[in-house]
Design a protein around this motif. Sequence first.
Motif, PDB file in Angstrom:
ATOM      1  N   TYR A   1      39.011  38.712  31.744  1.00  0.00           N
ATOM      2  CA  TYR A   1      39.115  39.357  30.436  1.00  0.00           C
ATOM      3  C   TYR A   1      39.947  40.642  30.513  1.00  0.00           C
ATOM      4  CZ  TYR A   1      37.836  41.241  25.895  1.00  0.00           C
ATOM      5  OH  TYR A   1      37.876  41.743  24.618  1.00  0.00           O
ATOM      6  N   PHE A   2      39.692  41.450  31.548  1.00  0.00           N
ATOM      7  CA  PHE A   2      40.352  42.747  31.644  1.00  0.00           C
ATOM      8  C   PHE A   2      41.639  42.734  32.466  1.00  0.00           C
ATOM      9  CE2 PHE A   2      35.963  44.083  30.638  1.00  0.00           C
ATOM     10  CZ  PHE A   2      36.247  44.812  29.496  1.00  0.00           C
ATOM     11  N   HIS A   3      41.831  41.695  33.277  1.00  0.00           N
ATOM     12  CA  HIS A   3      43.010  41.627  34.136  1.00  0.00           C
ATOM     13  C   HIS A   3      43.672  40.265  33.971  1.00  0.00           C
ATOM     14  CE1 HIS A   3      41.815  45.427  35.912  1.00  0.00           C
ATOM     15  NE2 HIS A   3      40.603  44.937  36.078  1.00  0.00           N
ATOM     16  N   ASP A   4      44.627  39.981  34.822  1.00  0.00           N
ATOM     17  CA  ASP A   4      45.349  38.722  34.712  1.00  0.00           C
ATOM     18  C   ASP A   4      44.847  37.701  35.733  1.00  0.00           C
ATOM     19  OD1 ASP A   4      46.298  39.758  37.036  1.00  0.00           O
ATOM     20  OD2 ASP A   4      48.366  39.975  36.374  1.00  0.00           O
ATOM     21  N   PHE A   5      45.506  36.556  35.752  1.00  0.00           N
ATOM     22  CA  PHE A   5      45.097  35.461  36.630  1.00  0.00           C
ATOM     23  C   PHE A   5      45.248  35.833  38.100  1.00  0.00           C
ATOM     24  CE2 PHE A   5      45.724  31.411  38.848  1.00  0.00           C
ATOM     25  CZ  PHE A   5      44.542  30.782  38.493  1.00  0.00           C
ATOM     26  N   LEU A   6      46.222  36.661  38.427  1.00  0.00           N
ATOM     27  CA  LEU A   6      46.414  37.074  39.813  1.00  0.00           C
ATOM     28  C   LEU A   6      45.186  37.827  40.325  1.00  0.00           C
ATOM     29  CD1 LEU A   6      48.178  37.259  42.312  1.00  0.00           C
ATOM     30  CD2 LEU A   6      49.217  39.319  41.343  1.00  0.00           C
ATOM     31  N   ALA A   7      44.608  38.680  39.493  1.00  0.00           N
ATOM     32  CA  ALA A   7      43.388  39.403  39.886  1.00  0.00           C
ATOM     33  C   ALA A   7      42.263  38.411  40.156  1.00  0.00           C
ATOM     34  CB  ALA A   7      42.988  40.386  38.793  1.00  0.00           C
TER      35      ALA A   7
ATOM     36  N   ALA B   1      31.156  38.117  36.822  1.00  0.00           N
ATOM     37  CA  ALA B   1      32.209  38.871  37.505  1.00  0.00           C
ATOM     38  C   ALA B   1      33.583  38.263  37.235  1.00  0.00           C
ATOM     39  CB  ALA B   1      31.937  38.910  39.011  1.00  0.00           C
ATOM     40  N   ILE B   2      33.691  36.961  37.366  1.00  0.00           N
ATOM     41  CA  ILE B   2      34.981  36.302  37.157  1.00  0.00           C
ATOM     42  C   ILE B   2      35.421  36.396  35.697  1.00  0.00           C
ATOM     43  CG2 ILE B   2      36.118  34.045  37.176  1.00  0.00           C
ATOM     44  CD1 ILE B   2      34.611  33.503  39.806  1.00  0.00           C
ATOM     45  N   SER B   3      34.491  36.221  34.782  1.00  0.00           N
ATOM     46  CA  SER B   3      34.840  36.331  33.363  1.00  0.00           C
ATOM     47  C   SER B   3      35.335  37.727  33.021  1.00  0.00           C
ATOM     48  CB  SER B   3      33.642  35.974  32.491  1.00  0.00           C
ATOM     49  OG  SER B   3      33.331  34.610  32.638  1.00  0.00           O
ATOM     50  N   LEU B   4      34.692  38.752  33.555  1.00  0.00           N
ATOM     51  CA  LEU B   4      35.122  40.128  33.304  1.00  0.00           C
ATOM     52  C   LEU B   4      36.500  40.396  33.914  1.00  0.00           C
ATOM     53  CD1 LEU B   4      31.772  42.067  33.783  1.00  0.00           C
ATOM     54  CD2 LEU B   4      33.044  41.738  31.649  1.00  0.00           C
ATOM     55  N   ILE B   5      36.724  39.869  35.099  1.00  0.00           N
ATOM     56  CA  ILE B   5      38.027  40.048  35.743  1.00  0.00           C
ATOM     57  C   ILE B   5      39.119  39.386  34.906  1.00  0.00           C
ATOM     58  CG2 ILE B   5      39.415  39.336  37.742  1.00  0.00           C
ATOM     59  CD1 ILE B   5      36.706  39.776  39.349  1.00  0.00           C
TER      60      ILE B   5
END
Length: 161
Positions: free
Chosen positions: A89-95, A83-87
């Motif tokens: 990958y597709f979004h930024d550090f804030l997400a 989950a964290i890797s996908l977040i």
Amino acid sequence: FNSNFKLNYKDMDLKDEVYYFDNEINITKVRDINKEIKSFLLRLVLTIAIEYLVALAMFRPTKYQTKLIIKTNIFTQVLLNLAISLILYFHDFLAFVIILIPCEIAVFIIEGVIYKKRLNQNLPENKKPAMPMLYAFIANLISAGAGYYLVRYFEFLNNML
């Protein structure tokens, strides 16, 4: 959970203290899958070790309970890291920052449910039952906190991998 980028500035004219680029800057995201796997395995081993030590302190786990703790943590760590890797990958550090605590809460709930159903199965007659939800809460709180500090203060381990 970090990202690496490669900046290619070959054939660029760097002038004075202010940089003027006549050519396009080529920045590419670099993903070293071997480093990611090693980093995940390190986090997994540390999580299992910490949560086993919490179990030792709280109820001295049987062989069955130890295997259950290991299997459960492998399952939840794979889910959490995916989950964290996908977040990331597709979004930024804030997400990542926004979603980290809800993900950790989800891990606590999943582990709590599994432990509530199975942690006290197959106990010897003289063994006092463990408190599964309390154990899941304390173990996850300590492992998440330790993980935060390990990542923060020992980031060089990840760079050495």
